[in-house]
Write a protein that holds these residues in place. Structure first.
Motif, PDB file in Angstrom:
ATOM      1  N   ASN A 137       0.852  -1.184   0.000  1.00 39.99           N
ATOM      2  CA  ASN A 137       0.000   0.000   0.000  1.00 39.99           C
ATOM      3  C   ASN A 137       0.891   1.239   0.000  1.00 39.99           C
ATOM      4  OD1 ASN A 137      -1.771   2.124   0.459  1.00 39.99           O
ATOM      5  ND2 ASN A 137      -3.103   0.910   1.748  1.00 39.99           N
ATOM      6  N   GLU A 138       0.953   1.884  -1.155  1.00 44.38           N
ATOM      7  CA  GLU A 138       1.793   3.069  -1.329  1.00 44.38           C
ATOM      8  C   GLU A 138       1.004   4.371  -1.229  1.00 44.38           C
ATOM      9  OE1 GLU A 138       4.928   3.018  -1.453  1.00 44.38           O
ATOM     10  OE2 GLU A 138       5.645   1.199  -2.421  1.00 44.38           O
ATOM     11  N   SER A 139      -0.308   4.270  -0.987  1.00 44.62           N
ATOM     12  CA  SER A 139      -1.107   5.502  -0.939  1.00 44.62           C
ATOM     13  C   SER A 139      -0.680   6.344   0.264  1.00 44.62           C
ATOM     14  CB  SER A 139      -2.603   5.179  -0.878  1.00 44.62           C
ATOM     15  OG  SER A 139      -2.911   4.428   0.261  1.00 44.62           O
ATOM     16  N   PRO A 140      -0.803   7.660   0.146  1.00 36.55           N
ATOM     17  CA  PRO A 140      -0.302   8.545   1.217  1.00 36.55           C
ATOM     18  C   PRO A 140      -1.100   8.414   2.510  1.00 36.55           C
ATOM     19  CG  PRO A 140      -1.529   9.788  -0.427  1.00 36.55           C
ATOM     20  CD  PRO A 140      -1.404   8.396  -0.959  1.00 36.55           C
ATOM     21  N   LYS A 141      -0.402   8.697   3.618  1.00 36.45           N
ATOM     22  CA  LYS A 141      -1.057   8.666   4.927  1.00 36.45           C
ATOM     23  C   LYS A 141      -1.594  10.055   5.258  1.00 36.45           C
ATOM     24  CE  LYS A 141       1.486   4.843   6.925  1.00 36.45           C
ATOM     25  NZ  LYS A 141       2.325   4.368   8.020  1.00 36.45           N
ATOM     26  N   PHE A 142      -2.694  10.060   6.001  1.00 34.30           N
ATOM     27  CA  PHE A 142      -3.328  11.312   6.406  1.00 34.30           C
ATOM     28  C   PHE A 142      -3.581  11.223   7.900  1.00 34.30           C
ATOM     29  CE2 PHE A 142      -7.158  14.041   6.855  1.00 34.30           C
ATOM     30  CZ  PHE A 142      -6.614  15.221   6.374  1.00 34.30           C
ATOM     31  N   PHE A 143      -2.785  11.977   8.687  1.00 30.36           N
ATOM     32  CA  PHE A 143      -2.844  11.914  10.151  1.00 30.36           C
ATOM     33  C   PHE A 143      -2.701  10.471  10.649  1.00 30.36           C
ATOM     34  CE2 PHE A 143      -5.204  15.911   9.369  1.00 30.36           C
ATOM     35  CZ  PHE A 143      -4.377  16.767  10.089  1.00 30.36           C
TER      36      PHE A 143
END
Length: 198
Positions: A137-143
């Motif tokens: 999972n390369e999707s960006p992290k958000f908080f």
């Protein structure tokens, strides 16, 4: 009875007594339990559907090709990683540098925060020197929160993949590649998860 006979009789009697002590029977309580155990290994079975992702002819500079395929975990064990290796042969030297993978995307790992791109704009020549993980999972992290499925593929599940190939138009003379061909092999190497207490 002679002394020899008396001695022989004494030795025989002693031997008989010893044999009775050694081989005699004893009375005691007894209880036996038997434990029957087994070990069965799980299976790691990666499926690719379809097995031929792309088979295209009559392409020209500027053409692009979108394709979809599935990576299937048909085994009983979870998969932690799937390493992608690229091999190709070209009929005209340098043609692989003009075939570009604009993206290879894992649709199940992406989220509204962003795509999970395994590959972003790489030529076949560049990809031949890489081994990206197709199920990370390369999707960006958000908080601290990351959308989409976790990395890997759980047993009995599928990841949907989306890829775009392009014959790069470089605004230069590409006549050398008329009639050229590339045979591309992608190998997907599934890896088990780490060992754990059972």
């Amino acid at each position: 009875m002679t002394l020899k006979k008396k001695l022989a009789m004494g030795v025989a009697t002693g031997a008989l007594a010893l044999s009775m002590i050694g081989g005699g029977t004893y009375a005691y309580f007894n209880d036996v339990e038997t434990s029957t155990n087994s070990f069965t290994a799980g299976t790691l079975d990666l499926g690719l559907n379809p097995e031929t992702i792309i088979d295209v002819t009559n392409i020209k500079p500027g053409d692009w090709m979108n394709r979809t395929f599935k990576l299937e975990n048909n085994g009983s064990l979870d998969i932690s990683k799937i390493f992608l290796t690229t091999e190709y042969t070209e009929s005209v030297a340098g043609f692989g540098e003009h075939i570009v993978v604009d993206f290879l995307r894992n649709e199940d790992k992406g989220s509204i925060l962003g795509d999970s791109n395994v590959i972003v704009s790489k030529t076949l020549a560049e990809l031949a020197n890489m081994t990206p993980d197709a199920v990370k999972n390369e999707s960006p992290k958000f908080f601290g929160w990351q959308g989409g499925e976790k990395s890997g593929i759980k047993a009995g599940t599928v990841d949907n993949m989306y890829v775009k190939f392009r014959f790069n138009e470089n605004n230069q003379d590409q006549n050398a590649y008329q009639g050229a061909s590339v045979s591309l092999t992608w190998k997907f190497d599934a890896q088990q998860t780490a060992g754990e207490s059972k």
